[in-house]
Design a protein around this motif. Sequence first.
Motif, PDB file in Angstrom:
ATOM      1  N   LEU A 163       0.844  -1.116  -0.010  1.00 21.09           N
ATOM      2  CA  LEU A 163       0.092  -0.038   0.091  1.00 21.09           C
ATOM      3  C   LEU A 163       0.801   1.121  -0.045  1.00 21.09           C
ATOM      4  O   LEU A 163       1.917   1.266   0.637  1.00 21.09           O
ATOM      5  CB  LEU A 163      -0.736   0.146   1.224  1.00 21.09           C
ATOM      6  N   ALA A 164       0.310   2.261  -0.418  1.00 24.42           N
ATOM      7  CA  ALA A 164       0.988   3.668  -0.513  1.00 24.42           C
ATOM      8  C   ALA A 164       1.135   3.971   1.023  1.00 24.42           C
ATOM      9  O   ALA A 164       0.383   3.527   1.784  1.00 24.42           O
ATOM     10  CB  ALA A 164       0.601   4.606  -1.324  1.00 24.42           C
ATOM     11  N   PRO A 165       1.973   4.801   1.398  1.00 26.05           N
ATOM     12  CA  PRO A 165       2.173   5.392   2.722  1.00 26.05           C
ATOM     13  C   PRO A 165       0.746   5.634   3.321  1.00 26.05           C
ATOM     14  O   PRO A 165       0.669   5.704   4.590  1.00 26.05           O
ATOM     15  CB  PRO A 165       3.311   6.422   2.775  1.00 26.05           C
ATOM     16  N   GLY A 204      -2.021   4.455   2.712  1.00 30.14           N
ATOM     17  CA  GLY A 204      -2.939   3.232   2.569  1.00 30.14           C
ATOM     18  C   GLY A 204      -3.633   3.287   1.112  1.00 30.14           C
ATOM     19  O   GLY A 204      -4.533   2.401   0.888  1.00 30.14           O
TER      20      GLY A 204
END
Lengths: 694, 51, 76
Positions: free
Chosen positions: C45-47, C49
């Motif tokens: 996931l990207a930082p 979320g």
Amino acid sequence: MQYVFALAGNQNSGKTTLFNRLTGSNQHVGNWPGVTVEQKTGTLLHHHHGKSAHVGPPMLRRNREAEENNDVQLVDLPGIYSLSPYTMEEVVSRDFITLQKPNAVINIVDATNLERNLYLTLQLAELETPLVVALNMMDEVNKQGDAIDVNSLSEALGVPVVPICARNGDGLDELVRQSMMAAEKHILPGKLDICSGDTHEALHAIIHLIEDKARAKGLSPRYAGTKLLEGDEKIERLLELDEGTLHIIGEIIARLEKQAGMERAAIMADARYTFLDGVIKKCVVKAQNAPESPSARIDRVLMHRALAFPIFLLMMLLVFFITFGPFGTWIADGFAALIKQGISLIDRGLTAANTAPWVQALLVDGVLAGVGAVLEFLPTIVLLFLLLSILEDSGYMARAAFLMDKPMRKLGLNGRSFIPMIMGFGCTVPAVMGARSMQSQRDRRFTIMLTPFMSCGAKVPIYALFTRAFFPEQGVLVMCCLYLGGMLMAVISASVLKKTVFHGDAAPFIMELPAYRLPTLANVGRQLWDKAKDFLQRAFTIILAATVVVWFLQTYTFRLTLADTMEESMLGVIGGFIAPVFRPLGFGSVSAATAVITGVIAKESVVSTLAVLSGTEVGSSQMMAALHGIFPSNLAAASFLTFVLLYMPCVAAFAAMRREMQGRGIALASVCCQTALAWLTALLVYQIGGLFVF
Amino acid sequence: MNWSILLGVAVIAYAAWILVRHIRRSAKGDCAACPYCSGCGGDCKKHEGGK
Amino acid sequence: MAKTLADLMPGEGGTVAYVGGEGALHRHILDMGLTPRTRVKVGKLAPMGDPMEILLRGYSLTLRKADAAEIILEEE
């Protein structure tokens, strides 16, 4: 006879590398007519079209020239994943193949990603055009430990499959040979039965219904039928079907949807991928216990939830540090010294040759001073571009977009907007073009409006010059402030624009995350060379012209006599009108005003104009002194830099913006707002800064 | 006539030509500063030679 | 309530049952290989979320949580 081949394939499949390899340096970049999609064409190298047949005594030169043109034109179609009617790229590609009828289509397929790539291949095969599959990245397949049976793949797909490695140039001769053969003998792809059962019946029923209409329009019935099943409105309209036929088709589809339990678009997609699953099983052997791919391993660090952002920031800082820090300035200074030498050589030469004094002034104080001032920054710009290109080609930029999607969305943009904006740090024009990858008009316009805030490469000479003159110790700091300041303004503008002009949400964000790849020297080298060539051309055309104009306006009065003082000259008069506008900003002199105006033509002109106006040599201490005269204080310099950072971009960028945003009004409005914003911000900098004694 | 005067005139004529071409291109909405259109992707079929 | 793709955590996988949504996006999702009966797994996931990285058919696709929520998974 001149042949035309089309090159089609997914993004990130190595298509550009292949195209470059196949066409060498003879490429031409343009536009697909009517749409803002880039079109690249080139002449195919290494082919033996028309040369093989002749046997017997050598032909006379005259006869040989009378032979027809044996060139093969290769048209690079945009990177696409399918032939749906939803995006311009897909429509342009399918229209080109079905309507322009190229002699062959070369479909580049990423062998490490077979299923998704072959999904497009299946659709291309329906177009009744000779098709050859170039199976690229075979080297990576081997490294992963997988094996692909090319022969059975070819059999399963009904088209020739040629394994290649575009990076190394392997297999290209064979690819060209197969493509030529397919074109010369007009070998069509084998007919595949992709669907089974109910879908098969329904599809054939539809094909049968529209066969004649399709043939009448020059379309393959199979292609038209499949598209109709998918619900392709463009094809529906093109075929001009009558009410009755449409109704029957509707019924067939309704029944099929119920039988399949999916709706129409899903049915074909499912059928194709199911077919491909079978093909893959037959032709590909995957390695047992495949190790984690290198990309995944790298991402575990670079994209780690906690580390990702800091690492990204570091990357950007590194780029800036290399370009503008000690290494970058060392290279720039060296190059500048070279230029200075060159100019003084020419100067002495001209004097020795008894050149008429006005000509000498024109050449040395005008052209050479101006162009030289700009040329000096070639290494810096090339360096910046080099670093950004490497980041992009390696695949890191895609991950940056992935990271930035959420924050960008808060501003009302898309993660995709991020890449054009980063390109804006190089040059606004390709960044504006890059905005074409945006899915919606709104996103495109919004992104384009913000790109000028990303300080372009042409402004670098201005920053570098002023840093050297006014802030010699704090070079990197100044650069950071300027660039970050630009970005801050972009963020602020974005929030304002989001609430006013661009309501609503950004387009969805779906993007392939390509594997990390080492950028090839050839590709990067080519991009650099293109950029350097572009820069040099600008320098010797527009900048040169602008310099001559400035010199002329500065030397003569409106009555075309020699001006004795600056104020008398045409420039002085014009500048005198405009200069007062800048007085509250701290740089209300004619020179400064003129420089700003010439900056509209090309940002580098600001530097060349200042050089010409102050009658000094590039990079000399006299120029530094002259600058201190024009800008009485460091604060005035800072205010000037702020203004330059934010005001309207050059005409080239404006023209690009106008074309991409498709509306002269909106581009003009945007540019005016920028300039107003620049003025206000510089005002604030100067006035408020003046409160703290600098 | 002094050759250098010819040179001076040539330079001025060249500059004038560049300006005119630039203005005409901008009016047509072309990539105004892309003399040979490498990497700008504009509607540059009007470029020199049209290869 | 059936699970959607958006409900999966990094490392978790599932099989697509039904692809919701409509129009160009819907078609694009299908074209990229997210079809019924496809096995998918969540990569990272990207930082913040969002977006998610979806692993399918041997490659990586980024997808926003909102769009992933339209993709319904089979009961395991």
